[in-house]
Structures are given as C-alpha cells and as structure tokens.
Design a protein around this motif. Structure first.
Motif, short mmCIF file in Angstrom:
data_model
loop_
_atom_site.label_atom_id
_atom_site.label_comp_id
_atom_site.label_asym_id
_atom_site.label_seq_id
_atom_site.Cartn_x
_atom_site.Cartn_y
_atom_site.Cartn_z
N UNK A 56 14.61 -43.27 6.57
CA UNK A 56 14.19 -42.97 7.82
C UNK A 56 13.42 -41.77 7.80
N UNK A 57 13.74 -40.61 7.36
CA UNK A 57 13.30 -39.39 7.26
C UNK A 57 11.99 -39.25 6.36
N UNK A 58 12.40 -40.07 4.96
CA UNK A 58 11.00 -40.07 4.10
C UNK A 58 10.42 -41.56 4.19
N UNK A 59 11.31 -42.49 3.94
CA UNK A 59 10.81 -43.91 3.81
C UNK A 59 9.81 -44.23 4.62
N UNK A 60 9.91 -43.95 5.98
CA UNK A 60 9.02 -44.49 7.02
C UNK A 60 7.73 -43.74 6.78
N UNK A 61 8.00 -42.29 6.67
CA UNK A 61 6.47 -41.84 6.85
C UNK A 61 5.72 -41.97 5.63
#
Length: 261
Positions: A56-61
C-alpha cells in the motif's frame, strides 16, 4: 476505495488479488509442513514478515511512478490480496493462546475480515456501484486518494524513525531474520516472476505483480506483533532492514525485468 472507483473492478484486479492471497497462503503452509523451511523460519512473525509486503504505502506509489496506468488494477489487486491475508490470518497466527480444540476462531476471522482496510474499501466500492454514484464518488475521491498515496511514504519514514530510536541494535541480525529478509526481497519476487510467465502475463502485468512482491516488509507486521506482544524486535528489524535494502533491490528488479522483456 478512490483508486478502485476511478479504475473500476475488473478481472485483472481479481486475478492479481487471488494470486497474492493464494500464493501467500500456499507458502505459509509449505513452510510449516517442511522441516527444512520450518527450521529456518520457525515462527509466524518471521514468516509473515517474509511474505507480507508494504504494497500500500510503497508498492502502489512505485507502480504509479514506473508503470502505465493500465496496470493499476494489477497493482491494487495484489495489494488487496496481500492486505486481506495479513489482516484475516495475521491476528489468528499471532495469538499466544490458540484454541484448545485447535478449531479456528471463525468469529475472530470474520471480524478481522470485516475490519480489514481492503475489505472496507471493497465494500464501499460495491455500495457505490449499487446506488449508482461510483463515477461521481470516484471523481471526488481521486484527488484525495492521490494525495494520500503521495504522503504515504511519510508514514514509512516516521515508523522507521521510531525504530531507529529503539535501544536494540537494528543490524544485529540472526540467521532466521536473514532468511526472512531473503525470502521477502528475492525469493518471493522470483516465484511471482515464474507464476506470471506460466499465466502468460504481458510485460507490464508481470512488472506490476513482481514489483509488488518485491516491496519491503509491511508496517502491518510490526503493528500486529506489537498488538499481540509477540516478537516485536524481530518484526522491527526485518521492517527496517528490508526497507533499507529495497532502495537497491527494487530498481534492480525493474532493470532485470526490462532486460528480460
């Protein structure tokens, strides 16, 4: 929810979510029935830290920055599958006192499922579809969704800052922790790469799921470890170390994927 409403729920999202959920479940079972793997990853904290990524916090960005928007559903789907598994089974695995009759606590699992962020997002999207406000709500939520994604890295940095202020030696890693780190950053992405080839994913679809698999350990693992007072120091070390190493491994993954395309 904002991302799902904007992009829509399609078969790609469902395939990616099923891939993440079923793969993590299969590997958890494999680790615990095989003495070779069980001896190296002896507890659920190590196993979850090696399989649950910060999608969520790293993968999507990262996916939004590196991949075309057409693959966003593969990215979101993998995140949903990972998040659902983590919050459904993570609390169950980390309980200090399992049920005496060894029967899973169905009510606890259902509560975890309903309270999971991924489940709430899906429920919200389905409600929006049912009352036909999905397009309007998607447009309104798209901007705050992008803002949240852009600022999510602050949460990771804040958490890492707290960890570095702890008295324990962050880089004092035993063999089990090293195995968990290796599983998270190298073995899991390689397995997902093989599966994506077997499923005939195209280059960008494969890139989406491989990058998600290669993300560092999720913050949820340390939150659950702290909530159940189970091996918090191990979870902290793996979270910190995988996040630090991923600064190198994620670009390497992208380079390797481009070279193999």
């Amino acid at each position: 929810m904002g991302l799902l409403l904007k992009e829509g729920i399609d078969i790609n999202l469902l395939k990616s979510a099923f891939l993440a959920f079923s793969l993590i479940g299969f590997l958890i079972i494999l680790i615990n029935i095989s003495p070779i793997f069980k001896n190296r990853l002896s507890n659920y904290t190590l196993q979850l830290a090696g399989l649950i990524g910060n999608t969520s916090f790293l993968g999507i960005p990262i996916a939004i920055a590196l991949l075309p928007s057409t693959t966003i559903n593969f990215t979101i789907g993998f995140d949903l599958g990972t998040t659902l598994f983590a919050w459904i089974f993570g609390p169950f695995f980390l309980q200090e006192k399992p049920e005496k009759n060894n029967i899973p606590n169905i009510q606890g699992l259902l509560n975890a499922l309903i309270n999971s962020p991924a489940s709430r997002g899906i429920i919200g999207v389905l409600v929006a579809y049912l009352i036909h406000v999905d397009e309007i709500l998607g447009n309104y939520l798209w901007i705050p969704a992008r803002i949240v994604i852009a600022l999510a890295i602050i949460i990771v940095g804040t958490r890492l800052g707290i960890i570095t202020n702890q008295k324990s030696k962050i880089f004092d890693l035993n063999e089990e922790i090293k195995y968990s780190i290796f599983l998270k950053l190298f073995i899991l992405p390689f397995i997902v790469f093989l599966i994506s080839k077997l499923l005939n994913f195209d280059f960008y679809q494969s890139s989406a799921v491989i990058l998600q698999a290669g993300t560092p350990t999720a913050i949820s693992t340390i939150l659950m470890a702290e909530a159940y007072n189970v091996k918090q120091e191990i979870a902290s070390k793996i979270l910190f170390t995988t996040t630090l190493i991923s600064i190198v491994t994620i670009p390497l993954l992208k380079i390797l994927m481009n070279a193999l395309s």
